[in-house]
Design a protein around this motif. Sequence first.
Motif, PDB file in Angstrom:
ATOM      1  N   GLY A 190      36.129  37.370  37.019  1.00 16.58           N
ATOM      2  CA  GLY A 190      35.317  37.825  38.139  1.00 16.58           C
ATOM      3  C   GLY A 190      34.115  38.625  37.723  1.00 16.58           C
ATOM      4  N   ARG A 191      33.612  38.422  36.514  1.00 20.54           N
ATOM      5  CA  ARG A 191      32.443  39.160  36.056  1.00 20.54           C
ATOM      6  C   ARG A 191      31.634  38.268  35.130  1.00 20.54           C
ATOM      7  NH1 ARG A 191      33.404  40.831  30.758  1.00 20.54           N
ATOM      8  NH2 ARG A 191      35.598  40.792  30.126  1.00 20.54           N
ATOM      9  N   SER A 192      30.424  38.671  34.887  1.00 20.38           N
ATOM     10  CA  SER A 192      29.562  37.925  33.978  1.00 20.38           C
ATOM     11  C   SER A 192      30.044  38.109  32.562  1.00 20.38           C
ATOM     12  CB  SER A 192      28.114  38.430  34.101  1.00 20.38           C
ATOM     13  OG  SER A 192      27.645  38.250  35.408  1.00 20.38           O
ATOM     14  N   PRO A 193      29.927  37.093  31.720  1.00 18.81           N
ATOM     15  CA  PRO A 193      30.378  37.235  30.339  1.00 18.81           C
ATOM     16  C   PRO A 193      29.590  38.311  29.615  1.00 18.81           C
ATOM     17  CG  PRO A 193      29.101  35.223  30.624  1.00 18.81           C
ATOM     18  CD  PRO A 193      29.350  35.760  31.992  1.00 18.81           C
ATOM     19  N   GLY A 194      30.309  39.152  28.879  1.00 20.20           N
ATOM     20  CA  GLY A 194      29.693  40.216  28.109  1.00 20.20           C
ATOM     21  C   GLY A 194      29.353  41.438  28.928  1.00 20.20           C
ATOM     22  N   ALA A 195      29.666  41.439  30.243  1.00 22.84           N
ATOM     23  CA  ALA A 195      29.354  42.607  31.070  1.00 22.84           C
ATOM     24  C   ALA A 195      30.246  43.775  30.689  1.00 22.84           C
ATOM     25  CB  ALA A 195      29.550  42.262  32.554  1.00 22.84           C
ATOM     26  N   SER A 201      33.977  47.772  34.416  1.00 22.20           N
ATOM     27  CA  SER A 201      33.531  48.281  35.708  1.00 22.20           C
ATOM     28  C   SER A 201      34.021  49.688  35.995  1.00 22.20           C
ATOM     29  CB  SER A 201      34.012  47.342  36.822  1.00 22.20           C
ATOM     30  OG  SER A 201      35.418  47.192  36.747  1.00 22.20           O
ATOM     31  N   CYS A 202      34.880  50.269  35.157  1.00 23.03           N
ATOM     32  CA  CYS A 202      35.374  51.624  35.374  1.00 23.03           C
ATOM     33  C   CYS A 202      35.613  52.295  34.039  1.00 23.03           C
ATOM     34  CB  CYS A 202      36.647  51.636  36.218  1.00 23.03           C
ATOM     35  SG  CYS A 202      37.989  50.644  35.535  1.00 23.03           S
ATOM     36  N   GLU A 203      35.621  53.597  34.040  1.00 17.48           N
ATOM     37  CA  GLU A 203      35.842  54.368  32.837  1.00 17.48           C
ATOM     38  C   GLU A 203      37.319  54.699  32.688  1.00 17.48           C
ATOM     39  OE1 GLU A 203      33.552  54.880  30.691  1.00 17.48           O
ATOM     40  OE2 GLU A 203      31.891  54.074  31.886  1.00 17.48           O
ATOM     41  N   VAL A 204      37.686  55.184  31.481  1.00 20.65           N
ATOM     42  CA  VAL A 204      39.084  55.536  31.224  1.00 20.65           C
ATOM     43  C   VAL A 204      39.541  56.656  32.148  1.00 20.65           C
ATOM     44  CG1 VAL A 204      40.686  56.424  29.481  1.00 20.65           C
ATOM     45  CG2 VAL A 204      38.937  54.766  28.836  1.00 20.65           C
ATOM     46  N   GLU A 263      41.336  44.542  34.190  1.00 26.83           N
ATOM     47  CA  GLU A 263      40.722  44.044  32.959  1.00 26.83           C
ATOM     48  C   GLU A 263      39.378  44.742  32.734  1.00 26.83           C
ATOM     49  OE1 GLU A 263      40.431  39.842  33.293  1.00 26.83           O
ATOM     50  OE2 GLU A 263      42.592  39.538  33.116  1.00 26.83           O
ATOM     51  N   PRO A 264      39.011  44.950  31.509  1.00 27.37           N
ATOM     52  CA  PRO A 264      39.648  44.475  30.257  1.00 27.37           C
ATOM     53  C   PRO A 264      40.577  45.518  29.631  1.00 27.37           C
ATOM     54  CG  PRO A 264      37.491  45.323  29.750  1.00 27.37           C
ATOM     55  CD  PRO A 264      37.684  45.540  31.233  1.00 27.37           C
ATOM     56  N   ASN A 319      41.069  46.839  44.931  1.00 25.23           N
ATOM     57  CA  ASN A 319      39.913  46.190  44.312  1.00 25.23           C
ATOM     58  C   ASN A 319      40.349  45.676  42.945  1.00 25.23           C
ATOM     59  OD1 ASN A 319      37.506  45.537  42.951  1.00 25.23           O
ATOM     60  ND2 ASN A 319      36.349  47.081  44.097  1.00 25.23           N
ATOM     61  N   ARG A 320      40.191  44.398  42.726  1.00 22.26           N
ATOM     62  CA  ARG A 320      40.694  43.790  41.503  1.00 22.26           C
ATOM     63  C   ARG A 320      39.979  44.302  40.258  1.00 22.26           C
ATOM     64  NH1 ARG A 320      41.150  37.247  40.329  1.00 22.26           N
ATOM     65  NH2 ARG A 320      42.222  37.431  38.316  1.00 22.26           N
ATOM     66  N   ASP A 321      38.738  44.743  40.417  1.00 23.74           N
ATOM     67  CA  ASP A 321      37.959  45.173  39.262  1.00 23.74           C
ATOM     68  C   ASP A 321      38.188  46.632  38.898  1.00 23.74           C
ATOM     69  OD1 ASP A 321      36.838  42.661  39.012  1.00 23.74           O
ATOM     70  OD2 ASP A 321      35.142  43.138  40.329  1.00 23.74           O
ATOM     71  N   THR A 322      38.650  47.435  39.851  1.00 27.87           N
ATOM     72  CA  THR A 322      38.761  48.881  39.586  1.00 27.87           C
ATOM     73  C   THR A 322      40.146  49.453  39.821  1.00 27.87           C
ATOM     74  OG1 THR A 322      38.040  49.379  41.841  1.00 27.87           O
ATOM     75  CG2 THR A 322      36.327  49.251  40.129  1.00 27.87           C
ATOM     76  N   ASP A 323      40.975  48.796  40.607  1.00 29.62           N
ATOM     77  CA  ASP A 323      42.289  49.356  40.954  1.00 29.62           C
ATOM     78  C   ASP A 323      43.393  48.767  40.077  1.00 29.62           C
ATOM     79  OD1 ASP A 323      41.221  50.943  42.917  1.00 29.62           O
ATOM     80  OD2 ASP A 323      41.523  49.450  44.502  1.00 29.62           O
ATOM     81  N   MET A 324      44.509  49.497  40.040  1.00 32.33           N
ATOM     82  CA  MET A 324      45.699  49.001  39.347  1.00 32.33           C
ATOM     83  C   MET A 324      46.257  47.779  40.068  1.00 32.33           C
ATOM     84  SD  MET A 324      46.312  50.963  36.721  1.00 32.33           S
ATOM     85  CE  MET A 324      45.728  52.539  36.080  1.00 32.33           C
TER      86      MET A 324
END
Length: 570
Positions: A290-295, A298-301, A236-237, A198-203
């Motif tokens: 792949g996300r709304s600006p300022g969102a 999608s994951c924690e440290v 990201e980010p 998953n591009r938003d949550t995985d390495m």
Amino acid sequence: MKESIRPQEEIIRKAMAVTMALFRVCLVVVTAIINHPLLLPRENTTVPEDEEEIIRKMQAHQEKLQLEQLRLEEEVAQLAAKEALEQVAEEGQQQQQQEAHAAWDLWSTLCMILFLIIEVWRQDHQDTPLPECPGGDEDELPGLGGAPLRGLALPNKATLSRFYDRCIRAATVDAARTREFVEGFVDDLLEALRSLCNRDTDMEVEDFIGVDSMYENWQADRPLQCRLFVPFTPPEPYCFHPELWCCSHPAPLDRQGYGQIKVGLAVGDAPDCACDKTKLGEDLLCLLHGRSPGAPPSCEVEDLLCARESPYLDAMQVMKWFQTALTRAWHRIARKYEFDLAFGELDSPGSLKIKFRSGKCMPFNLMPVIQCGDSDLYFVSHLSREPAGGGPASSTDWLLSFAVYERHFLRVTTKALPEGACHLSCLQIASFLLSKQRRLTGPSGLGRYHLKTALLHLLLLRQPADWKAEQLDVRLHELLHFLEKSLLEKKLLHFFVGNRKVSEAMGLPEAVRGAEPLNLFRPFVLQRSLYRKTMDSFYEMLKNAPTLIQEYSLHVPSDHASPPPKAVLS
């Protein structure tokens, strides 16, 4: 009347006195007559003479007894004196031993304290540059001139060349074919891994990088094994912030060469993206992020493979993630291949092994790494078991690898050497001998990386003309002598860390070039059992080397002559 009585008494008294006198005279006369020899002669008239003889013998015997008594008294006195001397000597010896033990304990303690102080000072303050590059003279190499290597008598040049051609060169002719097959398979495996992430949550996994002996052309043992780095980055980010041991506060001796990787938010977006600077609207998405600006992220440290309650990347978490990701990727593409894939070592995340139906195996190593800034330095979560005697103190400590720089240095150096140079041949033969010795006595504190480090130092010290093919025996002897000297001194400096003699064109970060020299043999200083085992194994390797080279030059076993199996794709 009284007067008439007194004269009578006087007369009577005088008469009695006369009578007593006559009695005494008669008694004397009778006694004289009885004792007269003529009247009563004795039976033995020689008694006086016998008595003199007896007296004389008794005197002589008495003198003997006195002499014997004197002798016994002298012996008793001597024994008493001897016992007294022995007792005094024993007491003195015990006292001396007690004093010696006390002095030895004191000196041992002082020497240990002094030794530790010197070692800490040397590690922390010594800045000894490598010697200037000398000419071709043997005597100009520091510490390597003249002294013979203990226990080593290498065969002649002809035997050594025949051994290399038949045993080492013949076993590595198919290295290129092995690399081509492994690289093709790994490309397919990583592509499947990316498709599952998953591009938003995985390495995010990048392309692999080939390192070590298979890509430096000095692999000597079978089976041929490729070692590949696989860099990865966070989604990201977030981004990685590597922290080198030489860039912050002074690190402990056991953490030199290691670093930590902090996971945090990026300083800013990419310069070519204006999604956070432009009002795109709530129903619009940035095609780049792949996300709304300022969102929010999608994951924690904690979800980014960090240690518990820590912003630093945890090597154990990375290991579990990488193994799980590889397993899922293999299940996705397994139907395309006519072999099985399995993990080789449980404690190494990328130790893989291809199992063919014929029973043959092809191992390779796929290691997750993190790039250090814009350089070719990489942090690795796990290296092979060598060199022994050291390891990270914490799961958040990552070892800094110079494998890409080492490959580049060997490639550049080889271009300047004569055609058919013997530098890699020396390394192959030394690696072959070390591998055979390990099979006999088990692993020790000396590893293949130490052999390569020693060769890199010699390449920097020697002129290119010294590495001609006909000087193979001389350079091999010099390489082993360099290792012996380093082992005896317990000092083998890392080739790149703190080495100002390495050209700036290599592109090493200035923080690494200006750091304190790193001693790879530092574990030997305090681990005496490891050092003793390493020295015994090293000298036994030197002792066995001539016989081993002679035997393998005449007969090459099948495990060194046969090529690896061909992989069949459906």
